[in-house]
Design a protein around this motif. Structure first.
Motif, PDB file in Angstrom:
ATOM      1  N   SER A 170      52.075  62.997   7.692  1.00  0.00           N
ATOM      2  CA  SER A 170      51.634  62.553   6.366  1.00  0.00           C
ATOM      3  C   SER A 170      50.892  63.694   5.686  1.00  0.00           C
ATOM      4  O   SER A 170      50.048  64.345   6.306  1.00  0.00           O
ATOM      5  CB  SER A 170      50.712  61.335   6.484  1.00  0.00           C
ATOM      6  N   LEU A 216      49.846  56.538   5.621  1.00  0.00           N
ATOM      7  CA  LEU A 216      49.164  56.964   6.850  1.00  0.00           C
ATOM      8  C   LEU A 216      49.545  56.157   8.084  1.00  0.00           C
ATOM      9  O   LEU A 216      49.400  56.640   9.205  1.00  0.00           O
ATOM     10  CB  LEU A 216      47.653  56.878   6.651  1.00  0.00           C
ATOM     11  N   VAL A 218      48.274  64.388  10.259  1.00  0.00           N
ATOM     12  CA  VAL A 218      47.927  64.270   8.841  1.00  0.00           C
ATOM     13  C   VAL A 218      47.467  65.640   8.343  1.00  0.00           C
ATOM     14  O   VAL A 218      46.595  66.266   8.954  1.00  0.00           O
ATOM     15  CB  VAL A 218      46.804  63.240   8.615  1.00  0.00           C
ATOM     16  N   CYS A 258      42.159  57.605   6.915  1.00  0.00           N
ATOM     17  CA  CYS A 258      42.727  58.023   8.203  1.00  0.00           C
ATOM     18  C   CYS A 258      42.107  57.219   9.344  1.00  0.00           C
ATOM     19  O   CYS A 258      42.803  56.776  10.262  1.00  0.00           O
ATOM     20  CB  CYS A 258      42.494  59.511   8.435  1.00  0.00           C
TER      21      CYS A 258
END
Length: 334
Positions: free
Chosen positions: A21, A84, A90, A122
């Motif tokens: 992501s 997410l 990420v 997150c």
């Protein structure tokens, strides 16, 4: 290292499948970074989030024929959580770029709030993901993410990284220009932090340890302040975006290789480090070996010259303040 990276990044035989992501995917760094991650064959799901144009960038990149599904999201319809959910890695390049005369610290107030809110997301939606922070000032934004994750009881120091790879790329390039070699073969370890005098290139650990002092001093200064060249050359219209995207993609690819169990995956990164904790420096950039659980091993600095040791000492003094700034921001703005 460069050759190995290229092999890792574009190997079509890789069988591992991961969701990546990118938060801030429509920005100056985000777009080329998204493109480079689309070319990584370990990435089978690519989620692109931005306040605007996330879906447009995703649609554009989705036409590239690699084995990944790309989806774009905006703030509507709970897009951030969808972007997410289930992410393995990420990447956070979100934030405002530097303008002429600005230091990375000048960016702090705006980018700190952005990074704090993305870190909360997150923590809620992909608490086990490896988080790679690109948003500047990294020396302060990484501690911000750490404090947010701690507040939500999901902090894993093995999976939080400040991306300092651009300093490594610049060091290789700039050194090669000085000595007249191919930069692909120049491997320079850069330690400390990711801003000005906290950036410490260990030139003594290369094959060019006996540079004339004037040449050496100029080289170190250029590595530390190379970002200013880009800001000035773009006439205030932006900062380092394309080179930063390449740096981010290289580091993310290394993280993915580690998660996939590949051996001897080593990159410098700004991490929760034991090296100088007894001096109050909670985070420090040095070489780390990456593995299936994130950080497998944090390397020491090795033998240093007196000049390098002095730079390390100076860097530590500044890092203590930078880190404290990030920690205090979260305390005051939870």
């Amino acid at each position: 290292m460069f050759a190995k990276f290229a092999t890792r990044q574009f190997s079509s035989t890789a069988s591992s499948a991961y969701k990546v992501s990118i938060l801030g995917a429509a920005g100056g760094i985000g777009q080329p970074l998204s493109l480079l991650m689309k070319l990584n064959h370990k990435v089978t799901k690519l989620s692109l989030y931005d306040l605007r144009l996330g879906a447009g960038v995703a649609t554009d990149i989705s036409h590239i024929p690699t084995n990944s599904v790309v989806k774009g999201y905006g703030p509507e319809d709970d897009g951030l959580s969808k972007a997410l959910e289930g992410a393995d890695v990420v990447l956070i390049p979100a934030g405002v770029p530097r303008k002429p005369g600005m230091t990375r610290d000048d960016l702090f107030n705006t980018n700190a709030s952005i990074v704090r809110d993305l870190a909360k997301a997150c923590a809620d939606h992909c608490p086990n993901a490896a988080i790679c922070v690109i948003s500047n000032p990294v020396n302060s934004t990484v501690p911000i993410v750490a404090e947010v994750l701690k507040s939500k009881n999901v902090y894993n120091p093995k999976k939080l990284f400040g991306v300092t790879t651009l300093d490594v790329l610049r060091a290789s390039r700039f050194l090669s220009e000085v000595v007249g070699t191919n930069p692909v073969h120049e491997h320079v370890t850069v330690v400390g932090g990711h801003s000005g005098i906290t950036i410490v290139p260990l030139i003594s650990q290369t094959n060019h340890k006996n540079l004339p002092k004037e040449t050496y001093d100029a080289l170190v200064h250029r590595i530390q302040f190379g970002g200013d060249e880009v800001v000035q050359a773009k006439g205030g219209a932006g900062s380092a975006t394309l080179s930063m995207a390449q740096a981010g993609a290289r580091f993310a690819s290394a993280v993915l290789d580690g998660l996939a169990g590949e051996k001897d995956v080593v990159e410098p990164a700004f991490v929760d480090s034991p090296l100088f904790k007894n001096e109050g420096v909670e985070f420090f950039s040095s070489k780390v070996t990456l593995g299936v659980d994130g950080i497998k091993h944090i390397h020491g600095l090795g033998e240093l010259t007196n000049a390098e040791q002095e730079m390390i000492n100076t860097a530590k003094e500044t890092l203590v303040k930078n880190i404290e700034k990030g920690v205090n921001f979260v305390k005051q703005n939870p």
